[in-house]
Design a protein around this motif. Sequence first.
Motif, short mmCIF file in Angstrom:
data_model
loop_
_atom_site.label_atom_id
_atom_site.label_comp_id
_atom_site.label_asym_id
_atom_site.label_seq_id
_atom_site.Cartn_x
_atom_site.Cartn_y
_atom_site.Cartn_z
N ARG A 98 0.83 -1.21 0.00
CA ARG A 98 0.00 0.00 0.00
C ARG A 98 0.87 1.27 0.00
O ARG A 98 0.59 2.23 -0.73
N GLN A 118 -1.38 -1.39 -7.12
CA GLN A 118 -1.21 -2.48 -6.16
C GLN A 118 -1.24 -3.84 -6.84
O GLN A 118 -0.46 -4.74 -6.49
N SER A 315 -5.15 -5.38 1.38
CA SER A 315 -4.52 -4.09 1.09
C SER A 315 -5.52 -3.12 0.46
O SER A 315 -5.44 -1.90 0.69
N LEU A 324 -3.20 3.25 7.43
CA LEU A 324 -1.96 2.50 7.24
C LEU A 324 -0.98 2.77 8.38
O LEU A 324 -0.33 1.86 8.88
#
Length: 364
Positions: A98, A118, A315, A324
């Motif tokens: 991430r 991602q 994620s 995060l």
Amino acid sequence: MDKNGYQATILYVVCHMGLIFFLYPSDMFSGMDMGHWIGISISYALHAAALYMYMKGLKWAAQRNVVDMFRSTGKYLAWILLLPAFFYFGIAIIVTLRAYSEMLTLVFLSTTPLWAVQLLLIAIGFLMAWQGMSSMARTGVLLVVLFMFPILFVLCLGFQNVDWYYLLPVIDPEQTLHFLAKPDFLVSLFVYAGGSFFLGLLPPSIHISIKKMMLGCLLLLPMFFLSVYLPLLTFGQATAELYQFPMLMTIDTVNITWLLFDRITIFFLLSLMAFALLYLGVTLWVLVTLTKEAIPKIPKIYLLIVLTAGLFAISLAIPNWNSLKNLQVWIIPLRMYIFLVLPLITFLIGWRHKHKANRATEVT
């Protein structure tokens, strides 16, 4: 077959190089206001000691891998000791995936959906893990040949705008060690934790040399200092701590008219991303190897597919950067376990094996 230990050492260095210049500086600036060299020195010294204990324990035990070594203490105790490592490496992949996707989007993929970036990163990590550790070890050697000199070249150019006044004071007369308990400083240990655990799972074809590994660890020391002090000397503490990626902002200030590339930031980022992708592949391979040891009947490729899809889905569920950061704070206990406790346990188990072997030799 690598009998000299170069491939394992290069793989260790490359995995850490992929992390040092991105997340580490901002965490250090948040965790310390001045005297950053103290925090870097303490954390590095602990890492070097933990690395030595881990390799020494593996050498003394003379087991095929760290899982077999832990199994000698008891089947259930082994998995109790290794289960935190499994969870930590899973979360480490999520955080890395991430964070690096955010960074790529910020620098030069502003119109690309985050999920697409991602997906690309996890797919490359999947392909690397699928090929196995021997292939990744050779890839690590190739990446060093291709990218290490350009990275060092860019780091030298990074001194273009430094102001040595920001180096003062070197130490605060009232400096304490209270920063060691600050969550931001403990989060910065992410760059140290987990980058050497794979050494205990390497196939017999890849030899580990303790002397070369410690030399590789020593070569990383100036990189830790550069990742923090280049932004600090360029912007100062008050400004540098405002950036999510201080090192990238520092390189972006460099103005070189005679270079082929208009922005060396992109060149620097892509070079380090190659190292970061190898770290993703190695960490994903560690997860699959641990899972395969626990569930030997399921083919490794199926385990790899399930783990990759699951980590990618998790994620995507992280809503923003603050979430995060909170995730990194929540896993501090797991990080400290991987960083210090697991190498110590490995050392003690290896010492016990050596002690038993010596006693058996004396009896015979």
